[in-house]
Design an enzyme around this catalytic site. Structure first.
Site, PDB file in Angstrom:
ATOM      1  N   ASP A  95      28.629   6.180 -45.059  1.00 20.96           N
ATOM      2  CA  ASP A  95      29.318   6.605 -46.265  1.00 20.96           C
ATOM      3  C   ASP A  95      29.479   5.387 -47.168  1.00 20.96           C
ATOM      4  OD1 ASP A  95      30.569   8.162 -48.094  1.00 20.96           O
ATOM      5  OD2 ASP A  95      32.532   8.059 -47.154  1.00 20.96           O
ATOM      6  N   ASP A 269      29.860  16.384 -41.641  1.00 19.76           N
ATOM      7  CA  ASP A 269      30.486  15.360 -40.805  1.00 19.76           C
ATOM      8  C   ASP A 269      31.978  15.605 -40.871  1.00 19.76           C
ATOM      9  OD1 ASP A 269      30.857  14.062 -43.610  1.00 19.76           O
ATOM     10  OD2 ASP A 269      32.129  12.909 -42.273  1.00 19.76           O
ATOM     11  N   CYS A 307      32.318  26.618 -22.011  1.00 22.42           N
ATOM     12  CA  CYS A 307      31.721  25.350 -22.446  1.00 22.42           C
ATOM     13  C   CYS A 307      30.915  24.705 -21.320  1.00 22.42           C
ATOM     14  CB  CYS A 307      32.821  24.398 -22.907  1.00 22.42           C
ATOM     15  SG  CYS A 307      32.200  22.823 -23.505  1.00 22.42           S
ATOM     16  N   CYS A 309      30.127  21.384 -21.370  1.00 18.18           N
ATOM     17  CA  CYS A 309      30.243  19.931 -21.492  1.00 18.18           C
ATOM     18  C   CYS A 309      30.659  19.293 -20.163  1.00 18.18           C
ATOM     19  CB  CYS A 309      31.244  19.549 -22.583  1.00 18.18           C
ATOM     20  SG  CYS A 309      32.972  19.593 -22.080  1.00 18.18           S
ATOM     21  N   CYS A 312      34.313  20.093 -19.182  1.00 21.51           N
ATOM     22  CA  CYS A 312      34.578  21.445 -18.692  1.00 21.51           C
ATOM     23  C   CYS A 312      33.875  21.740 -17.367  1.00 21.51           C
ATOM     24  CB  CYS A 312      34.185  22.469 -19.758  1.00 21.51           C
ATOM     25  SG  CYS A 312      35.327  22.445 -21.165  1.00 21.51           S
ATOM     26  N   HIS A 338      34.520  16.865 -25.030  1.00 18.81           N
ATOM     27  CA  HIS A 338      34.549  18.323 -25.160  1.00 18.81           C
ATOM     28  C   HIS A 338      34.466  18.782 -26.616  1.00 18.81           C
ATOM     29  CE1 HIS A 338      35.552  22.500 -24.905  1.00 18.81           C
ATOM     30  NE2 HIS A 338      36.443  22.270 -25.848  1.00 18.81           N
TER      31      HIS A 338
END
Length: 380
Positions: A95, A269, A307, A309, A312, A338
């Site tokens: 940015d 983002d 989930c 991930c 999880c 997560h």
RNA sequence: GGAGGGAUAGCGAAGUGGCUAAACGCAACGGACUGUAAAUCCGUCCUCUUUCGAGUUCGAAGGUUCGAAUCCUUCUCCCUCCA
């Protein structure tokens, strides 16, 4: 001009403005719509590059302003650039610093040439201009760099917004002129204009006439309602070129991601997933879950039963809660993993729905389970 | 046996006549977080009440006073030192 960053539109969803595409950068090609995790200070807080890759993160964001002040863009250049410095071999977007100057400096003076403001680190006087921002970003070496813009509050007066927008256009021209690494870094322009339709459209057209590698929509998620934001998108994205990426800056609630994709946005983002993760809030298919709450004291289920991930698959709510209550560093790491995976997974599902032309069905099913009310989501 | 110090809300700890239902910290509980000055910030936290407010507190009992966590008496328990 040949750009190092290119967008290929692969498919438009049948019933909405959603686009399936590919964003090509010097460090990888990524499927869009895509969510980009934010790593302001050359790190996605608490995450290693390996973890980010494992959750399917593509491009990550970093920040001109922060890295310029510390450790300094020259130091990063000396390290071999941002990719080398932070051990990230995939895409990076920096940015411009415009948002920081306008969001955190109490005392600032905006002039045609640039902005005078005080460092948040030591209060020292600083000056950032379009040329300076581009120069710093050239030194940092991200794949995508951003034009230096002014990001006024959404409800700023029409007169102020009008003169601000034309100045941002002039700054965009100066940035294009100053950019030196056209072979390795794409440069995006940023559309402003608050909630004023004519200003948004005019600004989009003005920037479109310049040869940017992609286009951002800025000045949103800065205090307006979701409905106001969606309206801006509805009349702004049609003004942007079909063969360039559309980037909505700073948006990251699941609801806004879906609604914005429907309105033709490609990449996003947001600090939200990582920030709220560090504060004990998780995003789940059933809405937000505050894992610190006492109700999860003996809850042996994963944060989100749907989930996939790392968190999880291996840990219970009760355990993550315990980590937060004992102020253990693993807690913020697990929730960060997560939340980021929740959003990258959401984007995967969105892409699949575009592919199948059933994005509206997906949206309905998603909201049915997630709930329609995000905390503080002003929907009207 | 003698001399001294101390007991304050879940914990720690201020407070030595009215501005004290009682600072502050921790714990606990709840909330917020959108181009990251954030592992941060904001509430609640004696009881009842949504609010207003009411009731009951500062080891125990009694007393002085218009008024006591704060002064006096006795008692209980804890700590230090001297025998």
């Amino acid at each position: 001009m040949k750009h190092p960053v290119n967008y290929t539109l692969e498919k438009k969803e049948k019933h909405t403005g959603a686009r399936l595409g590919k964003l090509e950068t010097p460090n990888g090609t990524y499927e869009t719509p895509m969510f980009m995790p934010v790593g302001t200070q050359a790190t996605v807080k608490a995450m290693t590059p390996e973890e980010l890759k494992a959750m399917g993160a593509g491009i990550i964001l970093s920040n001109t302003y922060h890295l310029w002040l510390r450790p300094g863009s020259e130091l990063i250049e000396e390290a071999g650039g941002l990719h080398e410095f932070m051990n990230w071999d995939q895409g990076i977007l920096t940015d411009s610093g415009g948002f920081q100057v306008f969001s955190l400096a109490d005392t600032r003076e905006i002039k045609e040439n640039g902005v005078h403001f005080k460092s948040h680190l030591d209060g020292s006087a600083q000056f950032l201009s379009p040329e300076k921002s581009i120069q710093i970003q050239n030194e940092l070496g991200a794949d995508v760099i951003m034009s230096f813009d002014e990001c006024p509050p959404f409800h700023e007066s029409y007169d102020y917004m009008k003169q601000s927008v034309v100045r941002t256009t002039r700054w965009a021209e100066r940035g294009l002129e100053a950019h030196e690494n056209w072979d390795t870094q794409g440069l995006f322009g940023i559309v402003q204009g608050g909630g004023y339709k004519d200003l948004r459209i005019q600004h989009a057209r003005d920037l479109r006439s310049m040869d940017f590698s992609g286009y951002s929509i800025g000045g949103l998620s800065v205090g307006e309602t979701h409905q106001e934001m969606y309206e801006v998108l509805e009349y702004t994205t049609p003004e942007l070129p079909e063969d360039k990426t559309r980037y909505l800056m700073g948006v990251g609630t699941p609801a806004a991601l879906i609604e914005s994709v429907i309105r033709g946005v490609d990449i996003f983002d947001c600090v939200l997933p990582t920030r709220i993760a560090r504060n004990g809030t998780t995003m789940t298919s059933k809405g937000r879950l505050k894992v610190k709450n006492a109700t999860y004291k003996k809850d042996w289920r994963p944060i989100d039963e749907k989930c996939d991930c790392y968190t999880c698959r291996n840990y219970s709510r009760a355990y993550v809660r315990h980590l937060f209550n004992t102020d253990e560093i693993l807690g913020v790491r697990l929730t960060s993993i997560h939340n980021l995976r929740f959003l990258t997974h959401l984007m995967e599902q969105i892409r699949e729905a575009i592919r199948n032309d059933n994005l509206l069905d997906f949206k309905e099913a998603f909201f049915e389970e997630y709930g329609y009310n995000e905390p503080n989501a002003r929907t009207f």
